[in-house]
Design a protein around this motif. Structure first.
Motif, PDB file in Angstrom:
ATOM      1  N   MET A  24       0.846  -1.208   0.000  1.00  0.00           N
ATOM      2  CA  MET A  24       0.000   0.000   0.000  1.00  0.00           C
ATOM      3  C   MET A  24       0.873   1.247   0.000  1.00  0.00           C
ATOM      4  O   MET A  24       0.874   2.034   0.947  1.00  0.00           O
ATOM      5  N   LEU A  25       1.608   1.424  -1.065  1.00  0.00           N
ATOM      6  CA  LEU A  25       2.571   2.519  -1.155  1.00  0.00           C
ATOM      7  C   LEU A  25       1.910   3.891  -1.258  1.00  0.00           C
ATOM      8  O   LEU A  25       2.566   4.911  -1.033  1.00  0.00           O
ATOM      9  N   LEU A  26       0.624   3.920  -1.615  1.00  0.00           N
ATOM     10  CA  LEU A  26      -0.048   5.197  -1.832  1.00  0.00           C
ATOM     11  C   LEU A  26      -1.225   5.392  -0.881  1.00  0.00           C
ATOM     12  O   LEU A  26      -2.135   6.161  -1.181  1.00  0.00           O
ATOM     13  N   GLY A  82       4.034  17.056  -4.090  1.00  0.00           N
ATOM     14  CA  GLY A  82       3.232  16.131  -4.880  1.00  0.00           C
ATOM     15  C   GLY A  82       4.047  15.548  -6.007  1.00  0.00           C
ATOM     16  O   GLY A  82       5.228  15.873  -6.184  1.00  0.00           O
ATOM     17  N   SER A  83       3.403  14.666  -6.769  1.00  0.00           N
ATOM     18  CA  SER A  83       4.063  14.019  -7.900  1.00  0.00           C
ATOM     19  C   SER A  83       3.220  14.176  -9.152  1.00  0.00           C
ATOM     20  O   SER A  83       2.036  13.807  -9.165  1.00  0.00           O
ATOM     21  N   ALA A 103       4.593   3.785 -12.870  1.00  0.00           N
ATOM     22  CA  ALA A 103       3.746   4.881 -12.396  1.00  0.00           C
ATOM     23  C   ALA A 103       3.671   4.886 -10.869  1.00  0.00           C
ATOM     24  O   ALA A 103       3.753   5.950 -10.236  1.00  0.00           O
ATOM     25  N   VAL A 104       3.519   3.716 -10.270  1.00  0.00           N
ATOM     26  CA  VAL A 104       3.474   3.635  -8.803  1.00  0.00           C
ATOM     27  C   VAL A 104       4.799   4.113  -8.209  1.00  0.00           C
ATOM     28  O   VAL A 104       4.821   4.851  -7.218  1.00  0.00           O
ATOM     29  N   PHE A 105       5.905   3.708  -8.812  1.00  0.00           N
ATOM     30  CA  PHE A 105       7.221   4.144  -8.339  1.00  0.00           C
ATOM     31  C   PHE A 105       7.324   5.664  -8.333  1.00  0.00           C
ATOM     32  O   PHE A 105       7.698   6.282  -7.330  1.00  0.00           O
ATOM     33  N   ASP A 137       6.706   7.612  -2.483  1.00  0.00           N
ATOM     34  CA  ASP A 137       7.909   8.147  -1.840  1.00  0.00           C
ATOM     35  C   ASP A 137       9.163   7.352  -2.189  1.00  0.00           C
ATOM     36  O   ASP A 137      10.274   7.763  -1.827  1.00  0.00           O
ATOM     37  N   LEU A 138       9.000   6.229  -2.876  1.00  0.00           N
ATOM     38  CA  LEU A 138      10.176   5.492  -3.338  1.00  0.00           C
ATOM     39  C   LEU A 138      11.029   6.343  -4.275  1.00  0.00           C
ATOM     40  O   LEU A 138      12.223   6.125  -4.411  1.00  0.00           O
ATOM     41  N   SER A 139      10.385   7.319  -4.921  1.00  0.00           N
ATOM     42  CA  SER A 139      11.098   8.170  -5.883  1.00  0.00           C
ATOM     43  C   SER A 139      11.174   9.613  -5.406  1.00  0.00           C
ATOM     44  O   SER A 139      11.158  10.542  -6.222  1.00  0.00           O
TER      45      SER A 139
END
Length: 250
Positions: free
Chosen positions: A1-3, A133-134, A223-225, A229-231
């Motif tokens: 659940m990275l997001l 944000g991203s 896209a998830v990466f 916050d991994l990126s």
């Protein structure tokens, strides 16, 4: 659940790459607002079965007022915006000397202008929120290489890549990261008819070191990466997702 706890907007999110990314972000915990054409409401309803709380924001992305509407509606439902995936686009294969002005102008309006307006509108909202944000724009390998039947299309994808590079500089001071994903040959509704030609499909597959065309789900991980916050120190980057096609064209 990275997001988990994040809110994402995906333009052009009811078909192809946009649909896969919207579902992928949802599976990682994000709330999703999906922009689509008003005529695509049935396609949005199909996605609602997978993303029950998804927000529908219909509108033509080429119009500046649509982008502000998307932001306003997303804030109304979810109170904030953390992620933008600017994906909406068109690609019609045509001979350069036979491409009419309307086709060219419409391609620029949707692909490049639409990405500009939604990035600007979301950037303003993210700055106001004050927690960064991203922003992710879907460019293309076509930003880096030519295409005889894509002369009206490739400049828009190069423009999107340049847009993200410049916005990385303009929005970076506010903690807003801007990056581009460059898909290679992905089997979508945009090229499905073209890829029905077995000879052409086999030729394309033969140029890709991994030996296959891309699937829309191949864009979910990148896209998830970039959304997560991994990126957190990735800004102004271009991420090729092409099975090795570009390096094999050298």
């Amino acid at each position: 659940m990275l997001l988990q706890g994040k809110v994402a907007i995906v333009t052009g999110g009811v078909t192809g790459i946009g649909k896969s990314i919207a579902i992928g972000l949802h599976e990682q915990g994000a709330k999703i607002a999906i922009n689509h054409l008003p005529s695509q409401i049935n396609l949005f309803n199909d996605i609602k079965e997978i993303i029950p709380d998804a927000l529908s924001v219909p509108g033509d992305i080429s119009k500046p007022e649509t982008s502000q509407f998307i932001v306003d509606e997303t804030i109304k439902k979810f109170q904030k915006i953390d992620i933008l995936v600017s994906n909406a686009g068109i690609c019609e294969f045509k001979d350069f000397l036979e491409t009419d002005a309307q086709t060219y102008q419409r391609t620029v309006e949707i692909n490049l202008n639409g990405s500009y307006f939604i990035t600007q509108a979301v950037g303003k909202q993210m700055k106001e929120q004050g927690h960064g944000g991203s922003i992710i724009a879907i460019s293309s390998i076509s930003a880096l290489v030519g295409g005889g039947k894509q002369v009206h299309y490739t400049p828009t994808k190069a423009g999107i890549l340049s847009l993200m590079q410049s916005c990385a500089c303009a929005l970076g001071p506010y903690g807003i990261r801007c990056n581009a994903i460059l898909p290679g040959t992905i089997r979508t509704q945009l090229n499905d008819e073209d890829m029905k030609d077995d000879t052409k499909r086999q030729y394309m597959e033969g140029r890709i070191p991994l030996g296959r065309l891309g699937k829309t789900d191949d864009l979910i991980g990148p896209a998830v990466f970039l959304a997560s916050d991994l990126s957190e120190y990735v800004n102004g980057a271009q991420l090729l997702v092409d099975g090795g096609l570009f390096v094999n064209l050298q």
